[in-house]
Motif scaffolding. Structure first.
Motif, PDB file in Angstrom:
ATOM      1  N   ILE A   1      -6.620  -2.498  -4.642  1.00 18.28           N
ATOM      2  CA  ILE A   1      -6.163  -3.868  -4.354  1.00 18.28           C
ATOM      3  C   ILE A   1      -7.380  -4.773  -4.124  1.00 18.28           C
ATOM      4  O   ILE A   1      -7.493  -5.864  -4.682  1.00 18.28           O
ATOM      5  N   LEU A   2      -8.313  -4.298  -3.295  1.00 25.06           N
ATOM      6  CA  LEU A   2      -9.496  -5.121  -2.981  1.00 25.06           C
ATOM      7  C   LEU A   2     -10.326  -5.374  -4.230  1.00 25.06           C
ATOM      8  O   LEU A   2     -10.838  -6.474  -4.449  1.00 25.06           O
ATOM      9  N   ASN A   3     -10.442  -4.381  -5.108  1.00 23.45           N
ATOM     10  CA  ASN A   3     -11.233  -4.564  -6.340  1.00 23.45           C
ATOM     11  C   ASN A   3     -10.554  -5.541  -7.304  1.00 23.45           C
ATOM     12  O   ASN A   3     -11.214  -6.138  -8.158  1.00 23.45           O
TER      13      ASN A   3
ATOM     14  N   ILE B   1       0.824  -1.214   0.000  1.00 21.05           N
ATOM     15  CA  ILE B   1       0.000   0.000   0.000  1.00 21.05           C
ATOM     16  C   ILE B   1       0.851   1.254   0.000  1.00 21.05           C
ATOM     17  O   ILE B   1       0.639   2.170  -0.792  1.00 21.05           O
TER      18      ILE B   1
ATOM     19  N   MET C   1      -9.130  -8.247  -6.251  1.00 16.32           N
ATOM     20  CA  MET C   1      -9.176  -9.571  -5.644  1.00 16.32           C
ATOM     21  C   MET C   1     -10.487 -10.283  -5.969  1.00 16.32           C
ATOM     22  O   MET C   1     -11.515  -9.632  -6.178  1.00 16.32           O
ATOM     23  N   GLU C   2     -10.398 -11.624  -5.969  1.00 16.13           N
ATOM     24  CA  GLU C   2     -11.665 -12.374  -6.140  1.00 16.13           C
ATOM     25  C   GLU C   2     -12.174 -12.736  -4.757  1.00 16.13           C
ATOM     26  O   GLU C   2     -11.744 -13.722  -4.153  1.00 16.13           O
TER      27      GLU C   2
ATOM     28  N   LEU D   1      -5.646   0.791  -1.336  1.00 14.40           N
ATOM     29  CA  LEU D   1      -6.288  -0.385  -0.719  1.00 14.40           C
ATOM     30  C   LEU D   1      -7.559  -0.745  -1.480  1.00 14.40           C
ATOM     31  O   LEU D   1      -7.802  -1.912  -1.786  1.00 14.40           O
ATOM     32  N   ARG D   2      -8.349   0.247  -1.822  1.00 15.67           N
ATOM     33  CA  ARG D   2      -9.593   0.010  -2.589  1.00 15.67           C
ATOM     34  C   ARG D   2      -9.269  -0.702  -3.903  1.00 15.67           C
ATOM     35  O   ARG D   2      -9.884  -1.709  -4.251  1.00 15.67           O
TER      36      ARG D   2
ATOM     37  N   LEU E   1     -15.539   1.300   0.640  1.00 13.48           N
ATOM     38  CA  LEU E   1     -14.579   2.135  -0.101  1.00 13.48           C
ATOM     39  C   LEU E   1     -15.114   2.477  -1.489  1.00 13.48           C
ATOM     40  O   LEU E   1     -14.969   3.597  -1.977  1.00 13.48           O
TER      41      LEU E   1
END
Lengths: 73, 73
Positions: free
Chosen positions: B67-69, A15, B71-72, B64-65, A68
């Protein structure tokens, strides 16, 4: 902190790097042999030392993602 | 923890409630009068007590957003 057993099962995302060279990371970590949880915290280079952070289940991570995505960042 | 001054400038999102009734939340918090930062941590009901957590700048939250988007989940 040395007696906490942890295993980074998966490095998911970098990050940011702080001024003192520590990295804020999202990882999948098993703590003390328990089931792995998502984990957001600062780390010294090489994961030599760890800072404070927060663990999240898969459901919590999904909820965070949705929060987010609803924000105007 | 009592001597840390903090002000929750904005409650952004509730993520989960733990078995002991603490809430994992994303907030915008000013610590010790400094500029507010995004903050992800566990709280006792009514924000009476706080658990360990992590602070994030706006840029870090965006990262972070993303990265999360990616991810599955």
């Amino acid at each position: 902190m040395a007696d906490i057993k942890f295993e980074i099962e998966k490095e998911i995302g970098f990050i940011a790097e702080s001024a003192k060279g520590w990295n804020k990371e999202l990882n999948l970590i098993s703590w003390n042999g328990k089931d792995a949880k998502y984990d957001l915290r600062d780390w010294a280079p090489g994961h030599e030392k760890m800072g404070k952070g927060v663990t999240l289940s898969k459901e919590e991570l999904k909820k965070l993602r949705d929060i987010l995505n609803g924000m105007e960042l």
